[in-house]
Design a protein around this motif. Structure first.
Motif, PDB file in Angstrom:
ATOM      1  N   ALA A  21       0.839  -1.190   0.000  1.00  0.00           N
ATOM      2  CA  ALA A  21       0.000   0.000   0.000  1.00  0.00           C
ATOM      3  C   ALA A  21       0.876   1.243   0.000  1.00  0.00           C
ATOM      4  O   ALA A  21       1.971   1.235   0.578  1.00  0.00           O
ATOM      5  N   GLU A  22       0.408   2.278  -0.667  1.00  0.00           N
ATOM      6  CA  GLU A  22       1.103   3.559  -0.582  1.00  0.00           C
ATOM      7  C   GLU A  22       0.320   4.458   0.369  1.00  0.00           C
ATOM      8  O   GLU A  22      -0.903   4.433   0.399  1.00  0.00           O
ATOM      9  N   THR A  23       1.069   5.239   1.136  1.00  0.00           N
ATOM     10  CA  THR A  23       0.446   6.070   2.159  1.00  0.00           C
ATOM     11  C   THR A  23       0.627   7.545   1.808  1.00  0.00           C
ATOM     12  O   THR A  23       1.725   7.983   1.475  1.00  0.00           O
ATOM     13  N   ILE A  24      -0.472   8.270   1.888  1.00  0.00           N
ATOM     14  CA  ILE A  24      -0.453   9.704   1.600  1.00  0.00           C
ATOM     15  C   ILE A  24      -0.789  10.459   2.872  1.00  0.00           C
ATOM     16  O   ILE A  24      -1.842  10.232   3.478  1.00  0.00           O
ATOM     17  N   GLY A  25       0.109  11.336   3.286  1.00  0.00           N
ATOM     18  CA  GLY A  25      -0.148  12.194   4.431  1.00  0.00           C
ATOM     19  C   GLY A  25      -0.756  13.509   3.986  1.00  0.00           C
ATOM     20  O   GLY A  25      -0.335  14.077   2.986  1.00  0.00           O
ATOM     21  N   VAL A  26      -1.759  13.979   4.718  1.00  0.00           N
ATOM     22  CA  VAL A  26      -2.383  15.272   4.432  1.00  0.00           C
ATOM     23  C   VAL A  26      -2.331  16.098   5.709  1.00  0.00           C
ATOM     24  O   VAL A  26      -2.845  15.673   6.745  1.00  0.00           O
ATOM     25  N   SER A  27      -1.694  17.268   5.651  1.00  0.00           N
ATOM     26  CA  SER A  27      -1.540  18.105   6.844  1.00  0.00           C
ATOM     27  C   SER A  27      -2.087  19.503   6.562  1.00  0.00           C
ATOM     28  O   SER A  27      -1.592  20.205   5.676  1.00  0.00           O
ATOM     29  N   ILE A  28      -3.106  19.898   7.310  1.00  0.00           N
ATOM     30  CA  ILE A  28      -3.766  21.190   7.069  1.00  0.00           C
ATOM     31  C   ILE A  28      -4.029  21.906   8.388  1.00  0.00           C
ATOM     32  O   ILE A  28      -4.051  21.277   9.451  1.00  0.00           O
ATOM     33  N   PRO A  29      -4.238  23.224   8.328  1.00  0.00           N
ATOM     34  CA  PRO A  29      -4.587  23.962   9.549  1.00  0.00           C
ATOM     35  C   PRO A  29      -5.937  23.492  10.107  1.00  0.00           C
ATOM     36  O   PRO A  29      -6.815  23.068   9.359  1.00  0.00           O
ATOM     37  N   ALA A  30      -6.080  23.563  11.420  1.00  0.00           N
ATOM     38  CA  ALA A  30      -7.340  23.186  12.069  1.00  0.00           C
ATOM     39  C   ALA A  30      -8.460  24.148  11.669  1.00  0.00           C
ATOM     40  O   ALA A  30      -8.225  25.249  11.176  1.00  0.00           O
ATOM     41  N   ALA A  31      -9.681  23.726  11.913  1.00  0.00           N
ATOM     42  CA  ALA A  31     -10.861  24.482  11.489  1.00  0.00           C
ATOM     43  C   ALA A  31     -11.152  25.633  12.439  1.00  0.00           C
ATOM     44  O   ALA A  31     -12.211  25.694  13.057  1.00  0.00           O
ATOM     45  N   THR A  32     -10.195  26.566  12.532  1.00  0.00           N
ATOM     46  CA  THR A  32     -10.364  27.657  13.487  1.00  0.00           C
ATOM     47  C   THR A  32     -11.232  28.796  12.950  1.00  0.00           C
ATOM     48  O   THR A  32     -11.718  29.605  13.706  1.00  0.00           O
ATOM     49  N   HIS A  33     -11.406  28.893  11.655  1.00  0.00           N
ATOM     50  CA  HIS A  33     -12.325  29.894  11.114  1.00  0.00           C
ATOM     51  C   HIS A  33     -13.036  29.304   9.900  1.00  0.00           C
ATOM     52  O   HIS A  33     -12.742  28.173   9.482  1.00  0.00           O
ATOM     53  N   VAL A  60      -3.371   9.455   5.894  1.00  0.00           N
ATOM     54  CA  VAL A  60      -3.307   9.944   7.267  1.00  0.00           C
ATOM     55  C   VAL A  60      -3.490  11.453   7.205  1.00  0.00           C
ATOM     56  O   VAL A  60      -2.734  12.160   6.540  1.00  0.00           O
ATOM     57  N   LEU A  61      -4.568  11.921   7.851  1.00  0.00           N
ATOM     58  CA  LEU A  61      -4.942  13.336   7.798  1.00  0.00           C
ATOM     59  C   LEU A  61      -4.776  13.949   9.173  1.00  0.00           C
ATOM     60  O   LEU A  61      -5.368  13.468  10.149  1.00  0.00           O
ATOM     61  N   THR A  62      -3.945  14.996   9.254  1.00  0.00           N
ATOM     62  CA  THR A  62      -3.778  15.670  10.540  1.00  0.00           C
ATOM     63  C   THR A  62      -4.124  17.138  10.388  1.00  0.00           C
ATOM     64  O   THR A  62      -3.917  17.732   9.327  1.00  0.00           O
ATOM     65  N   THR A  63      -4.655  17.715  11.478  1.00  0.00           N
ATOM     66  CA  THR A  63      -4.953  19.146  11.480  1.00  0.00           C
ATOM     67  C   THR A  63      -4.215  19.770  12.656  1.00  0.00           C
ATOM     68  O   THR A  63      -4.104  19.163  13.724  1.00  0.00           O
ATOM     69  N   THR A  64      -3.699  20.980  12.421  1.00  0.00           N
ATOM     70  CA  THR A  64      -2.838  21.591  13.435  1.00  0.00           C
ATOM     71  C   THR A  64      -3.221  23.040  13.686  1.00  0.00           C
ATOM     72  O   THR A  64      -3.732  23.717  12.801  1.00  0.00           O
ATOM     73  N   SER A  65      -2.920  23.481  14.906  1.00  0.00           N
ATOM     74  CA  SER A  65      -3.292  24.841  15.297  1.00  0.00           C
ATOM     75  C   SER A  65      -2.109  25.785  15.349  1.00  0.00           C
ATOM     76  O   SER A  65      -2.268  26.967  15.655  1.00  0.00           O
ATOM     77  N   ASP A  66      -0.897  25.271  15.125  1.00  0.00           N
ATOM     78  CA  ASP A  66       0.270  26.157  15.107  1.00  0.00           C
ATOM     79  C   ASP A  66       1.393  25.479  14.326  1.00  0.00           C
ATOM     80  O   ASP A  66       1.379  24.258  14.137  1.00  0.00           O
ATOM     81  N   PRO A  67       2.373  26.266  13.884  1.00  0.00           N
ATOM     82  CA  PRO A  67       3.444  25.714  13.050  1.00  0.00           C
ATOM     83  C   PRO A  67       4.225  24.610  13.744  1.00  0.00           C
ATOM     84  O   PRO A  67       4.596  23.617  13.113  1.00  0.00           O
ATOM     85  N   GLY A  68       4.477  24.736  15.057  1.00  0.00           N
ATOM     86  CA  GLY A  68       5.241  23.724  15.772  1.00  0.00           C
ATOM     87  C   GLY A  68       4.553  22.366  15.743  1.00  0.00           C
ATOM     88  O   GLY A  68       5.180  21.330  15.498  1.00  0.00           O
TER      89      GLY A  68
END
Lengths: 311, 311
Positions: A21-33, A60-68
């Motif tokens: 299987a090939e894995t695709i990561g998706v990283s986006i800002p959290a739904a803050t607005h 694999v989808l992650t959402t983040t609230s800050d750059p760190g």
């Protein structure tokens, strides 16, 4: 530490991993607005759709609230999920450039969405909106619809290159149409600031034919002020970005809101789909895809209305 | 008249049309030379693949040998096949602009490939190669590989904006690397012209470290002249476009042909795939996708070698 940051992010689509299987990561800002909320909606929807049509792919989808937190997410995707491709909308350009560059140099396919890195040539694929087209599309509507001598007011966003590109596109499109721009001030893409600014415009100008609010949050603020002043019948308002409530009023032919201009949060779907094509087909997918803004009208509004989206 | 022209074109993928099926027309130049042959190969392959994965889609693929025949093909696609979307690589920009504009204005989705129309804003999606990137990618390889003081010769294409963009990209990339360009003349993208030009270079210059042939047909001509002169061990040759025989020699680590630069005929696959996504998903697909050139090396050459392609 890493575990703590990961625990604070949303992980969806983490299916059992079949052989090869090939894995695709998706990283986006959290739904803050609003716009980011719709971005999350379209990312989740696309991952669900592609997980069904491509059982050989993992997401694999992650959402983040800050750059760190985003940097930690990316490191974790590489270290523990062994991703083959990354689709990332950087929270901020500067701190994410180095980490994303290291990922690209390790041979992982990188798709960057909308917010470019500070160094060129790192990503395989860049998918972004078109701010000049965003302003031009609105301006063309004003030029085609308004009579010579018409008076308009404009609300700009936060001073930035994005705002400049949009306003330059708008100004070029209305040039020669005989439209008088009564005032053009910064509403900072903010609903409350736009409300106050529109109150000011309304008190200063006894006749306004149209408002370019340059963003739907500002359009909502402007509409509230116009409504409060009882001047609904005098003018129309064109916002932008395709907010759900605005698109709904357009498809119901509200005379105050004849059209809208897209800057689509669904571009994350475009980026994920193109990345999957890059992994699964022989079609070249390396390059820059600049998504043009489209005019939303009562006729096509249904195509831009997503019932389950938060925005 | 129409029947005669249609009979002279290849029609594949014309499946029985189920209810509510959407039909995509694909119109490309006939396989009159190498690159166009590969274009046809990738178009047919993509249509076959998508016909299987999307049984709800119909495809009609036509190939034409002149602009008049292409205009007739397009008219026929609209009149008798009722296409919902058109993917077209215009045989010539000028005569095709009007007919394609009328098709776009009738509400049919239009994707234009590589050869742009003479008027902007007609098509929904534009997919094209990147000539500046084509020259820059080759130039970067020269700058990284050659020592200061190295001597090279360059073969340009037919005088045109395409050729200028490529050469400007190349020159910018080698600037400051201390490479001496002994000569830069037009080989006109032609094998025989390039052969004669290389003979001239070889007689004039006793020491040549590398050749940028800027196109694989010219590279083949240059290689023949170098071979005839018995100077194979002195220099390397970088062509461009990804011709099958050249890619084969790269993957076999021929020291005379260390790398190549893509200007992929498979871009027709990209255009068809993106058009299908535009019809079948909510992902925005309106805009400009400029496909970057990639460096083909012995390590990745297998990804660019298509056994059954004529080119």
């Amino acid at each position: 530490m890493t575990r703590l940051l990961i625990a604070s992010t949303a992980l969806v689509g983490a299916l059992a991993q079949p052989a090869l299987a090939e894995t695709i990561g998706v990283s986006i800002p959290a739904a803050t607005h609003g716009w980011a909320g719709a971005l999350n909606f379209h990312a989740e929807r696309t991952v669900e759709r592609l997980s069904e049509t491509h059982p050989d792919l993992d997401f694999v989808l992650t959402t983040t609230s800050d750059p760190g937190a985003q940097i930690s997410d990316l490191e974790d995707m590489v270290a523990t999920r062994n991703i083959d491709a990354l689709v990332v909308l950087p929270f901020e350009s500067e701190p994410l450039t180095g980490p994303i560059q290291r990922i690209a140099e390790s041979g992982i396919w990188v798709t960057v969405v909308d917010r470019g890195l500070v160094q060129e040539g790192i990503e395989n694929l860049y998918v972004a909106g078109d701010n000049a087209s965003f302003g031009r599309t609105a301006g063309e509507y004003f030029a085609e619809t308004l009579d010579e001598g018409a008076r308009i007011v404009v609300m700009r966003g936060i001073p930035s290159t994005v705002d400049n590109e949009r306003v330059e596109g708008f100004e070029a499109a209305i040039e020669g149409a005989g439209i008088e721009v009564l005032a053009m001030d910064h509403g900072n893409w903010n609903r409350d600031t736009a409300f106050t600014l529109m109150q000011d415009y309304l008190s200063r100008f006894p006749e306004i034919d149209a408002v370019w609010a340059a963003d739907d949050d500002m359009a909502v603020g402007a509409l509230a002020a116009i409504d409060q002043a009882g001047r609904n019948d005098e003018m129309f308002v064109v916002g932008g970005a395709g907010m759900k409530e605005i698109v709904d009023r357009i498809r119901n032919e509200d005379p105050l809101l004849p059209v809208n201009v897209t800057y689509p949060p669904a571009m994350i779907a475009t980026a994920i789909e193109m990345t999957v094509l890059g992994l699964t087909s022989d079609a070249p997918m390396t390059g820059d895809f600049i998504i043009a803004s489209e005019l939303i009208t009562p006729e096509n509004a249904a195509d831009f209305y997503f019932e389950d989206s938060p925005y």
